[in-house]
Write a protein that holds these residues in place. Structure first.
Motif, PDB file in Angstrom:
ATOM      1  N   ARG A 181       8.635  13.160  -2.631  1.00  0.00           N
ATOM      2  CA  ARG A 181       8.811  11.719  -2.443  1.00  0.00           C
ATOM      3  C   ARG A 181      10.176  11.463  -1.823  1.00  0.00           C
ATOM      4  O   ARG A 181      11.117  12.257  -1.965  1.00  0.00           O
ATOM      5  CB  ARG A 181       8.681  10.991  -3.788  1.00  0.00           C
ATOM      6  N   VAL A 228       3.277   7.193   0.606  1.00  0.00           N
ATOM      7  CA  VAL A 228       1.849   7.122   0.301  1.00  0.00           C
ATOM      8  C   VAL A 228       1.144   6.473   1.480  1.00  0.00           C
ATOM      9  O   VAL A 228       1.365   5.295   1.761  1.00  0.00           O
ATOM     10  CB  VAL A 228       1.596   6.293  -0.981  1.00  0.00           C
ATOM     11  N   GLY A 251      -1.178   4.495   3.740  1.00  0.00           N
ATOM     12  CA  GLY A 251      -2.022   3.333   3.490  1.00  0.00           C
ATOM     13  C   GLY A 251      -1.386   2.289   2.600  1.00  0.00           C
ATOM     14  O   GLY A 251      -1.978   1.243   2.358  1.00  0.00           O
ATOM     15  N   VAL A 252      -0.194   2.579   2.091  1.00  0.00           N
ATOM     16  CA  VAL A 252       0.502   1.620   1.233  1.00  0.00           C
ATOM     17  C   VAL A 252       1.726   1.112   1.973  1.00  0.00           C
ATOM     18  O   VAL A 252       2.353   1.842   2.745  1.00  0.00           O
ATOM     19  CB  VAL A 252       0.913   2.284  -0.101  1.00  0.00           C
ATOM     20  N   ASN A 297       8.207   1.362   1.392  1.00  0.00           N
ATOM     21  CA  ASN A 297       9.184   0.988   0.378  1.00  0.00           C
ATOM     22  C   ASN A 297      10.550   0.860   1.050  1.00  0.00           C
ATOM     23  O   ASN A 297      11.131   1.841   1.504  1.00  0.00           O
ATOM     24  CB  ASN A 297       9.197   2.077  -0.704  1.00  0.00           C
ATOM     25  N   TRP A 352      11.108  -4.937  -2.135  1.00  0.00           N
ATOM     26  CA  TRP A 352      10.686  -3.532  -2.243  1.00  0.00           C
ATOM     27  C   TRP A 352       9.668  -3.197  -1.151  1.00  0.00           C
ATOM     28  O   TRP A 352       9.758  -2.167  -0.506  1.00  0.00           O
ATOM     29  CB  TRP A 352      10.066  -3.277  -3.615  1.00  0.00           C
ATOM     30  N   ILE A 353       8.682  -4.075  -1.012  1.00  0.00           N
ATOM     31  CA  ILE A 353       7.664  -3.889   0.025  1.00  0.00           C
ATOM     32  C   ILE A 353       7.440  -5.239   0.711  1.00  0.00           C
ATOM     33  O   ILE A 353       7.881  -6.271   0.214  1.00  0.00           O
ATOM     34  CB  ILE A 353       6.327  -3.333  -0.542  1.00  0.00           C
ATOM     35  N   ASP A 405       6.109  -8.751   2.097  1.00  0.00           N
ATOM     36  CA  ASP A 405       5.416  -9.906   1.524  1.00  0.00           C
ATOM     37  C   ASP A 405       5.649 -10.078   0.033  1.00  0.00           C
ATOM     38  O   ASP A 405       4.770 -10.568  -0.693  1.00  0.00           O
ATOM     39  CB  ASP A 405       3.901  -9.834   1.815  1.00  0.00           C
ATOM     40  N   THR A 406       6.800  -9.647  -0.429  1.00  0.00           N
ATOM     41  CA  THR A 406       7.198  -9.913  -1.811  1.00  0.00           C
ATOM     42  C   THR A 406       8.621 -10.475  -1.783  1.00  0.00           C
ATOM     43  O   THR A 406       9.265 -10.511  -0.735  1.00  0.00           O
ATOM     44  CB  THR A 406       7.115  -8.654  -2.690  1.00  0.00           C
TER      45      THR A 406
END
Lengths: 336, 310
Positions: free
Chosen positions: B49, B86, B88-89, B92, B145-146, B148-149
């Motif tokens: 990671r 990851v 498709g996610v 970060n 963090w990602i 749209d937040t």
């Protein structure tokens, strides 16, 4: 607390807006849109919820939980059990987390019931410092003594999983592999009021399965898609087989962090998480039909109707009370 | 075989032979935990990671007194211009910023670091409506963090560190200074009343929330060029108080790294970290907590910090 209330987010998808815009799960569907896979769920005719007395945290929780397994017909022989407690923050004198004695008691009970493996895991939504939380709550030491493995769900490897309901508008979510490889998930919340969702119990507890190292701290990704929506989608997808609720000392008021401890003196258990949460809501004076996530879940995989929920152990009336909630949520109370 | 003899005295600072032995042990454990793909996971046997890999590269490089070998980051999976853990996610942002800092430590990968920094400049947490329940300015957009937040402390701190490091080197990406300014204002706005930071809310429903050591350390690192600001003074004091109670490897290591940047020699904390790392069966700081190992190594090695290097 923490997090941003979804109700206040301009990006929150209301259920109506979501259904109007729903495309992916409805491909090929000719009938009215459904926010869940109709073939994957059924509502039980009746559910059973057990309330077992525990005056304080010095009782033998392994014995108590074994009794619950027996009275509720739980068979764990050969199962890989995953225990998911609620561990968010630590502050002395508060009632934020599932008590370590309840968690370890459950783990011992699962072993005695023949489980092939018992793993405890949590992905705290605020503090990512799991060593600190395990040390301060005492859970780490208890688990070491009993040689029970703990997994930090925030940092585990993940796999993308297709959701089985789509209240959030999401089609898939990354979830921890340690959770997914188990075949019997037990949600182990602390019963608390929640200043955004109304109440946090066995279903809201599943927010802790969503990995922080992917989605961040707090789990704002879920907030943005609506807290009630996320609770429903997570529960419908993970489908925990059982719930053990720490309601020995619960929390009222500005939960889930800043509220006041409130002695209740029981552990609730059951296989229908909707019924477990509905029963706990009634005990603390909240109308489950007014809790959006319970109302939604009751449409396709669980019961909130008191007439169809049978009880083991003590009658809920023995513990019935009214918990204080933040003023904005007083509409959730049953009328006096 | 422990490689204590290979440790330059200048990097070991004032610590004695015990420290050198412990540094060598942690270094050996960290190298042994490396995955065949060249990266590090959070725990042994898991997938590599971005966060533990970046920390391990930085710590090993500092311990060896050379640039990090960032070949594993060069070939890291990318999606839409971001390093991806990851597929498709959503990417970060915090860990991309950390990776960019790592890439900046190697002269051959500054272009890749610039590309990530450019993406960070273009990235913003969503703007929230002002609400009475939260005592904060929701119009301020730091980093999320990602996508749209909302904006939170940790991704904002890491992003500020990258952009300020670039600025300290004379780099001026379009829009960078404006983003630094807004990120700083967001961090100042989210500081707890007693100083320090938690994940990013300081007061909800009228209740003051408490800071955490790791996020306070990161906030202070990101604001190291604003150290005369009263919030930094208060936060530094709060960090030193809170770290007496937060005894995890993560908390102590980040506190040491931060305090050194602020010119405070944290010898007692170094002793605490050594004790942590030698205690068998701990949940963190062991070979099964690779992020903790890397942070501990980085903190124990110490050494001088240049601007926005820690």
């Amino acid at each position: 607390m923490k997090g941003v209330p979804t109700e206040l987010s301009p990006y929150r998808l209301s259920r109506r807006a979501f259904i109007a815009g729903l495309t992916l799960p409805l491909a090929g569907a000719a009938c009215a849109p459904s926010p869940y896979d109709r073939t994957a769920f059924s509502i039980p005719d009746r559910s059973a919820v057990g309330l077992f007395p525990a005056a304080n945290y010095s009782v033998d929780f392994a014995d108590l939980i074994i009794r619950g397994f027996r009275e509720l017909g739980v068979n764990l022989a050969g199962r890989r059990v995953f225990l998911k407690p609620n561990m968010v923050e630590y502050e002395p004198g508060t009632a934020i987390n599932t008590h370590a004695n309840v968690v370890v008691g459950a783990a011992i009970a699962c072993r005695r019931a023949g489980a092939a493996e018992v793993v405890v895991g949590e992905g705290p939504g605020h503090r990512r410092d799991i060593e600190y939380l395990l040390a301060t709550t005492g859970l780490g030491e208890h688990l070491r003594d009993e040689r029970i493995r703990f997994v930090d769900l925030n940092l585990d490897d993940v796999r993308l999983v297709r959701l089985k309901s789509w209240y959030t508008g999401l089609s898939e979510l990354a979830l921890p592999v340690e959770l997914l490889r188990s075949d019997f998930v037990i949600s182990m919340p602390k019963l608390k009021t929640h200043h955004w969702a109304g109440m946090t119990c066995s279903m809201k507890n599943l927010f802790g399965t969503v990995p922080g190292a992917v989605y961040g701290w707090p789990k704002n990704f879920l907030h943005m898609h609506g807290i009630p929506n996320s609770i429903v989608d997570l529960t419908a997808t993970i489908r925990p087989q059982f719930a053990i609720v720490d309601a020995v000392t619960a929390m009222e008021g500005d939960g889930p962090i800043m509220g006041r401890p409130r002695e209740l003196g029981f552990v609730a258990m059951g296989s229908d998480l909707v019924a477990v949460d509905a029963t706990c809501a009634r005990v603390i004076g909240l109308d489950p039909a007014k809790l959006e996530y319970l109302e939604s879940a009751s449409r396709f995989f669980g019961l909130i109707d008191a007439a169809r929920i049978g009880h083991r152990g003590e009658a809920p009336g023995r513990y019935a009370t009214r918990f204080d909630v933040v003023p904005a949520l007083r509409h959730l109370w049953f009328p006096r | 075989m422990l490689h204590t003899s290979a440790l330059p005295d200048s990097l070991v600072a004032d610590r004695g032979a015990t420290t050198r032995t412990e540094i060598a042990r942690i270094r050996t454990a960290l190298l042994a935990a490396r995955n065949p793909d060249g990266g590090w996971a959070y725990a042994r046997g898991k997938a590599s990671r971005l966060e533990p890999t970046s920390w391990a590269l930085l710590a090993l490089a500092r311990e060896a007194g050379r640039e990090p070998d960032v070949s594993v980051l060069r070939k890291w999976h990318m999606e839409d211009g971001w390093l991806s853990d990851v597929s498709g996610v959503a990417p970060n942002h915090a860990f991309n910023a950390l990776a960019a800092l790592t890439l900046l430590e190697n002269g051959s990968t500054t272009a890749q670091a610039y590309a990530l920094a450019t993406s960070l400049v273009a990235s913003k947490g969503v703007r929230g409506d002002q609400v009475s329940e939260l005592r904060q300015d929701n119009s301020l957009q730091g980093w999320s963090w990602i996508d749209d937040t909302f904006s939170w402390v940790e991704p904002t701190a890491w992003s500020l560190l990258v952009l300020k490091k670039l600025r300290s080197r004379g780099t001026d990406l379009p829009g960078m200074n404006e983003r630094i300014d807004e990120g700083e204002r967001m961090l100042l706005d989210r500081a707890c009343g007693i100083g320090g930071w938690n994940y990013g809310n300081s007061n909800v429903y009228g209740q003051e929330l408490w800071p955490y050591v790791p996020t306070t350390a990161l906030g202070l690192l990101a604001m190291q060029d604003r150290r005369d600001h009263p919030i930094m003074t208060k936060s530094l004091q709060q960090l030193q108080r809170d770290v007496r109670a937060e005894r995890s490897t993560l908390a102590i290591a980040l506190a040491i790294i931060c305090l050194r940047v602020y010119g405070i020699v944290p010898d007692p904390l170094v002793d605490d970290l050594l004790e942590n790392s030698r205690t068998p069966g701990r949940e963190a700081g062991s070979a099964d907590d690779i992020l903790g190992l890397a942070m501990a190594l980085h903190a124990l090695v110490g050494g001088a910090s240049t601007s926005f290097t820690w």
